[in-house]
Write an enzyme that holds these catalytic residues in place. Sequence first.
Site, PDB file in Angstrom:
ATOM      1  N   ASP A  54     -15.277  -8.483  17.504  1.00  0.00           N
ATOM      2  CA  ASP A  54     -15.807  -7.115  17.358  1.00  0.00           C
ATOM      3  C   ASP A  54     -14.756  -6.216  16.723  1.00  0.00           C
ATOM      4  OD1 ASP A  54     -17.955  -8.040  18.643  1.00  0.00           O
ATOM      5  OD2 ASP A  54     -17.748  -6.807  20.448  1.00  0.00           O
ATOM      6  N   GLU A  56     -12.390  -6.991  14.614  1.00  0.00           N
ATOM      7  CA  GLU A  56     -12.295  -7.178  13.167  1.00  0.00           C
ATOM      8  C   GLU A  56     -13.512  -6.584  12.462  1.00  0.00           C
ATOM      9  OE1 GLU A  56      -9.888 -11.287  12.447  1.00  0.00           O
ATOM     10  OE2 GLU A  56     -11.668 -11.447  13.692  1.00  0.00           O
ATOM     11  N   ASP A  58     -15.385  -4.130  13.493  1.00  0.00           N
ATOM     12  CA  ASP A  58     -15.254  -2.670  13.502  1.00  0.00           C
ATOM     13  C   ASP A  58     -14.247  -2.212  12.456  1.00  0.00           C
ATOM     14  OD1 ASP A  58     -17.055  -2.574  15.520  1.00  0.00           O
ATOM     15  OD2 ASP A  58     -15.568  -2.421  17.115  1.00  0.00           O
ATOM     16  N   SER A 103     -25.388   3.877  17.985  1.00  0.00           N
ATOM     17  CA  SER A 103     -24.257   3.079  18.466  1.00  0.00           C
ATOM     18  C   SER A 103     -23.233   4.012  19.096  1.00  0.00           C
ATOM     19  CB  SER A 103     -23.609   2.368  17.290  1.00  0.00           C
ATOM     20  OG  SER A 103     -24.536   1.507  16.703  1.00  0.00           O
ATOM     21  N   LEU A 104     -22.084   3.461  19.416  1.00  0.00           N
ATOM     22  CA  LEU A 104     -20.999   4.296  19.940  1.00  0.00           C
ATOM     23  C   LEU A 104     -19.836   4.213  18.973  1.00  0.00           C
ATOM     24  CD1 LEU A 104     -21.025   3.231  23.691  1.00  0.00           C
ATOM     25  CD2 LEU A 104     -21.487   5.528  22.823  1.00  0.00           C
ATOM     26  N   GLU A 137     -17.290   4.619  32.442  1.00  0.00           N
ATOM     27  CA  GLU A 137     -17.889   3.443  33.091  1.00  0.00           C
ATOM     28  C   GLU A 137     -17.685   2.199  32.225  1.00  0.00           C
ATOM     29  OE1 GLU A 137     -21.423   5.675  33.140  1.00  0.00           O
ATOM     30  OE2 GLU A 137     -22.315   4.640  31.440  1.00  0.00           O
ATOM     31  N   LYS A 139     -18.095  -0.864  29.739  1.00  0.00           N
ATOM     32  CA  LYS A 139     -18.972  -1.169  28.609  1.00  0.00           C
ATOM     33  C   LYS A 139     -19.398  -2.617  28.818  1.00  0.00           C
ATOM     34  CE  LYS A 139     -19.464  -0.703  23.663  1.00  0.00           C
ATOM     35  NZ  LYS A 139     -20.102  -1.991  23.418  1.00  0.00           N
ATOM     36  N   ASP A 141     -20.966  -6.205  28.566  1.00  0.00           N
ATOM     37  CA  ASP A 141     -21.106  -7.063  27.397  1.00  0.00           C
ATOM     38  C   ASP A 141     -22.278  -8.016  27.607  1.00  0.00           C
ATOM     39  OD1 ASP A 141     -20.549  -8.039  24.947  1.00  0.00           O
ATOM     40  OD2 ASP A 141     -18.759  -9.161  25.525  1.00  0.00           O
ATOM     41  N   ARG A 160     -32.927  -3.454  22.162  1.00  0.00           N
ATOM     42  CA  ARG A 160     -32.518  -2.311  21.370  1.00  0.00           C
ATOM     43  C   ARG A 160     -33.043  -2.411  19.938  1.00  0.00           C
ATOM     44  NH1 ARG A 160     -28.097  -1.408  17.945  1.00  0.00           N
ATOM     45  NH2 ARG A 160     -27.298   0.730  17.969  1.00  0.00           N
ATOM     46  N   GLU A 198     -28.114  -2.496  30.518  1.00  0.00           N
ATOM     47  CA  GLU A 198     -27.614  -3.737  29.941  1.00  0.00           C
ATOM     48  C   GLU A 198     -28.060  -4.898  30.817  1.00  0.00           C
ATOM     49  OE1 GLU A 198     -25.906  -3.058  27.205  1.00  0.00           O
ATOM     50  OE2 GLU A 198     -24.749  -4.858  26.714  1.00  0.00           O
ATOM     51  N   TYR A 250     -27.475   2.633  32.678  1.00  0.00           N
ATOM     52  CA  TYR A 250     -26.366   3.549  32.435  1.00  0.00           C
ATOM     53  C   TYR A 250     -26.738   4.864  31.734  1.00  0.00           C
ATOM     54  CZ  TYR A 250     -26.530   0.986  28.019  1.00  0.00           C
ATOM     55  OH  TYR A 250     -26.938   0.408  26.861  1.00  0.00           O
ATOM     56  N   LYS A 324     -18.275   9.332  28.453  1.00  0.00           N
ATOM     57  CA  LYS A 324     -19.365  10.262  28.129  1.00  0.00           C
ATOM     58  C   LYS A 324     -19.011  11.655  28.638  1.00  0.00           C
ATOM     59  CE  LYS A 324     -22.572   6.470  28.702  1.00  0.00           C
ATOM     60  NZ  LYS A 324     -23.519   5.789  29.567  1.00  0.00           N
ATOM     61  N   LYS A 348     -12.496   0.190  23.315  1.00  0.00           N
ATOM     62  CA  LYS A 348     -12.598  -1.259  23.256  1.00  0.00           C
ATOM     63  C   LYS A 348     -11.304  -1.903  23.754  1.00  0.00           C
ATOM     64  CE  LYS A 348     -15.866  -3.142  21.471  1.00  0.00           C
ATOM     65  NZ  LYS A 348     -16.560  -3.295  20.270  1.00  0.00           N
ATOM     66  N   CYS A 442       5.334 -43.117  19.130  1.00  0.00           N
ATOM     67  CA  CYS A 442       5.933 -41.855  19.579  1.00  0.00           C
ATOM     68  C   CYS A 442       6.633 -41.157  18.408  1.00  0.00           C
ATOM     69  CB  CYS A 442       6.934 -42.146  20.696  1.00  0.00           C
ATOM     70  SG  CYS A 442       7.907 -40.702  21.170  1.00  0.00           S
ATOM     71  N   CYS A 445      10.634 -41.353  19.288  1.00  0.00           N
ATOM     72  CA  CYS A 445      11.442 -42.569  19.377  1.00  0.00           C
ATOM     73  C   CYS A 445      10.752 -43.770  18.731  1.00  0.00           C
ATOM     74  CB  CYS A 445      11.790 -42.867  20.829  1.00  0.00           C
ATOM     75  SG  CYS A 445      10.381 -43.408  21.787  1.00  0.00           S
ATOM     76  N   CYS A 460       4.303 -42.112  25.808  1.00  0.00           N
ATOM     77  CA  CYS A 460       5.425 -42.898  25.329  1.00  0.00           C
ATOM     78  C   CYS A 460       6.049 -43.508  26.569  1.00  0.00           C
ATOM     79  CB  CYS A 460       6.409 -41.979  24.608  1.00  0.00           C
ATOM     80  SG  CYS A 460       8.026 -42.706  24.414  1.00  0.00           S
ATOM     81  N   CYS A 466      13.779 -42.379  25.363  1.00  0.00           N
ATOM     82  CA  CYS A 466      13.119 -41.492  24.395  1.00  0.00           C
ATOM     83  C   CYS A 466      13.803 -40.119  24.427  1.00  0.00           C
ATOM     84  CB  CYS A 466      11.637 -41.348  24.717  1.00  0.00           C
ATOM     85  SG  CYS A 466      10.838 -40.130  23.666  1.00  0.00           S
TER      86      CYS A 466
HETATM   87  S1  IVH Z   1     -24.179   4.399  26.457  1.00  0.00           S
HETATM   88  C1  IVH Z   1     -25.894   6.291  22.348  1.00  0.00           C
HETATM   89  N1  IVH Z   1     -23.061   3.030  28.319  1.00  0.00           N
HETATM   90  O1  IVH Z   1     -22.869  -0.604  24.156  1.00  0.00           O
HETATM   91  C2  IVH Z   1     -25.600   4.999  22.956  1.00  0.00           C
HETATM   92  N2  IVH Z   1     -23.717   1.866  26.360  1.00  0.00           N
HETATM   93  O2  IVH Z   1     -23.801   1.176  21.334  1.00  0.00           O
HETATM   94  C3  IVH Z   1     -25.505   5.171  24.430  1.00  0.00           C
HETATM   95  N3  IVH Z   1     -23.257  -0.542  26.444  1.00  0.00           N
HETATM   96  O3  IVH Z   1     -25.259  -2.093  22.846  1.00  0.00           O
HETATM   97  C4  IVH Z   1     -24.963   3.952  25.009  1.00  0.00           C
HETATM   98  N4  IVH Z   1     -22.369  -0.559  28.454  1.00  0.00           N
HETATM   99  O4  IVH Z   1     -26.021  -1.540  25.282  1.00  0.00           O
HETATM  100  C5  IVH Z   1     -23.600   2.982  27.099  1.00  0.00           C
HETATM  101  N5  IVH Z   1     -22.046   1.961  30.110  1.00  0.00           N
HETATM  102  C6  IVH Z   1     -22.607   1.913  28.896  1.00  0.00           C
HETATM  103  C7  IVH Z   1     -22.713   0.714  28.167  1.00  0.00           C
HETATM  104  C8  IVH Z   1     -23.275   0.730  26.891  1.00  0.00           C
HETATM  105  C9  IVH Z   1     -22.703  -1.297  27.404  1.00  0.00           C
HETATM  106  C10 IVH Z   1     -23.703  -1.080  25.146  1.00  0.00           C
HETATM  107  C11 IVH Z   1     -25.072  -0.688  24.751  1.00  0.00           C
HETATM  108  C12 IVH Z   1     -25.010  -0.795  23.238  1.00  0.00           C
HETATM  109  C13 IVH Z   1     -23.593  -0.444  22.964  1.00  0.00           C
HETATM  110  C14 IVH Z   1     -23.468   0.986  22.574  1.00  0.00           C
END
Ligand code: IVH
Length: 709
Positions: A54, A56, A58, A103-104, A137, A139, A141, A160, A198, A250, A324, A348, A442, A445, A460, A466
Site C-alpha cells: 500500500d 508503494e 500510495d 477514500s482517506l 481508532e 484502520k 484491514d 464499497r 469493516e 466506524y 477523525k 499508515k 558442503c 569443506c 555437512c 569443517c
Molecule cells: S472512516 C470517508 N474508519 O479504510 C471514508 N475507514 O478509505 C471514511 N477503514 O476502505 C472511512 N477502518 O473501509 C474509516 N476506522 C475506520 C476504518 C476505515 C478501516 C477503511 C475503509 C476504507 C478505507 C478508507
Amino acid sequence: MYSAEKQNELYQLSKQLLAANNGLDLAAQVTALHEVISYHEWRYYVLNEPVLSDFEFDGLFSLLKRIERENPALLSPNSPTQRVSADLIENFNTVTHLSPMLSLENSYNSEDLREFDARVKKLLNLPAEQDLSYCVEPKFDGGTIVLYYENNLLQRAATRGDGAKGEEITPNAKAIKTLPLQANFTQHTLQKVELRGEVLMSKTEFERNNLQKQKTGEAVFANPRNAATGSIRMKDAKEVSRRNLDVFVYQIAYAEDENGVNDLARFGTHENSIQLLQNLGFKTPKLNTERKVCDNIQAVIDYCNHWEEIRDSYEYEIDGMVIKLNDIALQKRCGYTSHHPRWAAAYKFKPKQASTKLLNIEFQVGRLGAITPVAKLAPVELAGVVISSVSLHNEDLIKQKDIRIGDTVLVERAGDVIPQIVKPIADLRTGAEQILVFPTHCPACQSELERAEKEAVWRCTNTLACPAQQLGKFIHFASKDAMNIDGMGESICERFYKLGWLNSLTDVYKLDFSSMQKLEGFGKRSADKLKIAIENSKQNPAYRLLYSLGIRFVGRSVSKTLVAAVPKLQDLAKLSAADLMKLEDIGEKVSAQVVAAFANPELIALLDELEALGVNTSRLDSELPKVIAADSNLPFAGKTVLFTGTLSKMTRDEAKIFAEEAGAKIASSVSSKLSYLVVGEDAGSKLTKAQQLNIPILSETEFLALIGK
Ligand code: IVH
C-alpha cells in the site's frame, strides 16, 4: 488482461517511478503513472492480489497528484486521481450508496499528522495554537461494508465498490453474527440510516479456517484480509456463517429523521455517534482501548505510536489508524475533495510486506552442519528496516513455494518475526528465472552432504574439520544469549579463527591481547575492552555456559532446567536418560542428545579446563527455581492460567503480570492441565477447546476479583 511480459514491464516501471530520481520528464511520468496506477488498481481490487505494498502504491498516487497540482496542464479528466477508485466485480446486484464513500488521505509520520492538523485549522480559520479534538481508532484491514437500516431493520448491505455504487451482499451480511439485524434507531428519531464498517476475520478464526482448509486439501487464505474480502463475496451465505466473520462499525454516513432531514451534526461529535451505535448493539472499537478522543495532535501522535507498537498483539489485522475531527459541525465546515474528506486522515503503519527481486541464493553452513539456503534480495524497506537477505530454511520449502532465482518475490516481516518470503509473483516471470539446484557438497569443506530420513535439512557431516562449522561454534559461544562477550561478534570471531587463534573453546580464554593490539584497525582500546568482556563472562551463570556449548536441542530454556538439576555442569554426566526425562519439558529427543554429549570424555575435559581457566561451571543460587508452594497464601499458587480474546480492563501484559504476582504460571496453550482460561471479548478456538476439556473459564471481572484487584 495483461500479459506476463507487460506486467513485468509495468512492475519495473513502478519501481523506477518510485525511485528518488527517475530520469523521466514530467509528461512521461504522468503517462507512465496513469498506466501503472490502473494496473495496480486492477491487481488490488479485481484480482485481490497486489504486487506493491500500500505504501508503494500510495507513493505512486501521491506523485501523480503532486505533479498535477504543480502542473495543472498535465491534469486530464481520465487521470486515476479523478475517480474515486475500483472496478466493480460482476454478478452481484449493484446498489447506490446514500452517501458516496470516498477514500482517506494517507499520512506516514508525525510530521504528516501535524501538517494535517495545521490544514484543518487553516480551513476553519482557527489560530495555529488552538487545540482540536480528534477521535482516533484502528484502520481495520478487511473489506468495507455499507449497511442500510430502515425502520430499525437491516434492509441492505453492500461492498464499497467504486465509492458511489457497491455490490449487494445482504444475505452474506445477515450471516455475520456480530451484525444486528435489528437496531432501535427510531428511539433516536432516526428512520433511515447508512452505516459504514469493516468486515474482518480475527487472527484466531483465520488460523482455525486455514487449519480446516488444510485438512480438506483446499487452498488456504493468504491473510485475514483476503479471507474477509473473499468470504463476503461468496454465493453461499451458509458458508459465510461458518467462517465466523466480524463487523466493526466506524461511521454513520447518513441519518434521516421522521421529517426526511439528514443531518449528521445532530450527534454532536463522532464519539457520540459511535457511542450511540455501541448502545444499539453494534460492535465498535472500544472506548479508550481501541478508540480514543485525543485533545490535541500530540495526543493523536502518541496514540498512533502506541498502536503501532501493540498492533501484533491485537486480535485483528490493522494497517494504521484513522483520525477523525471529533466535532461533526466542524467536519461539515471542512468539507471534501473529490478523493477524501478534509476532516479525516489515515495514519499508515510502516509496511510489513513489499516485493523485490531475488538476485541469488547462497548457502550457509551452521555450527551443527545444517546447510541453510539464503535468498539475496535487491534491498527493500520493510517495517522501517532495509532487508537484503532472508533465510529460505530448506530445500523443501523452496520447492513447495516454487521460488526461483530471478523471481520477483513478496517479502513479509510481521512484528518482531524475522523476514520471510511469502511467495514468488509468478505473473511477473519472464522465463529467465532459474530453478535452484541444491548443492551436493558442503560449500565450506567440500564434503558430501547428507540428509537424514524425515529431516528437511541437508547437513555437512564433517563435524570436526569443517571450518564453517568450527567458526559457527565460536560465534555461538560468544553471542549475546550465550556467553555474551561484547566485542566478539561474527566478523571478529572470523578474523581470530583465520589467524589460527581459535581452535578449542578454551582458546577464548587464552587470547594474546598484546598480539591483538597490533592487528589492523584494532588498537589498545578495543583489545582492553574485549579483555574485560571475556573476563566478565567467566562469572556467567552456568546455564549460559551450557547453552554456549551448542549441544543440539539444548536451548536456553532447556539449559536452565538442566542446570537447576545439578550442582555443577560436569555432574550432568551422572544423569541417565530416565532421570532427565523426569525434568519439566525434557523429552526423549533432548535427553538422548544430553546423555550422548556428556558421555563423551572430551566434553568433561573441556569443562574441567574451562573451570581451571576461571570460568564458572557451578550452579548459582539464582539459578535454583523459585518454588512457590502449592499451599502458599497466594490465590493462584500452583495454578496455570491462559488468557484469550480481547481484554478490556487491562492489557495482555498487565494481565500476565497480575497472574504471576498471584502465584500463577502462564500457559502457552489449552491442555487438560490448564487450571483457568481467562476470556476477554471475541474469544475463539481456545475457548471452544477449553469448554470441551471442562477447564474452568473466568471472565476478566472474575479473574480480577480472585486476585483481589
Ligand atoms: S472512516 C470517508 N474508519 O479504510 C471514508 N475507514 O478509505 C471514511 N477503514 O476502505 C472511512 N477502518 O473501509 C474509516 N476506522 C475506520 C476504518 C476505515 C478501516 C477503511 C475503509 C476504507 C478505507 C478508507
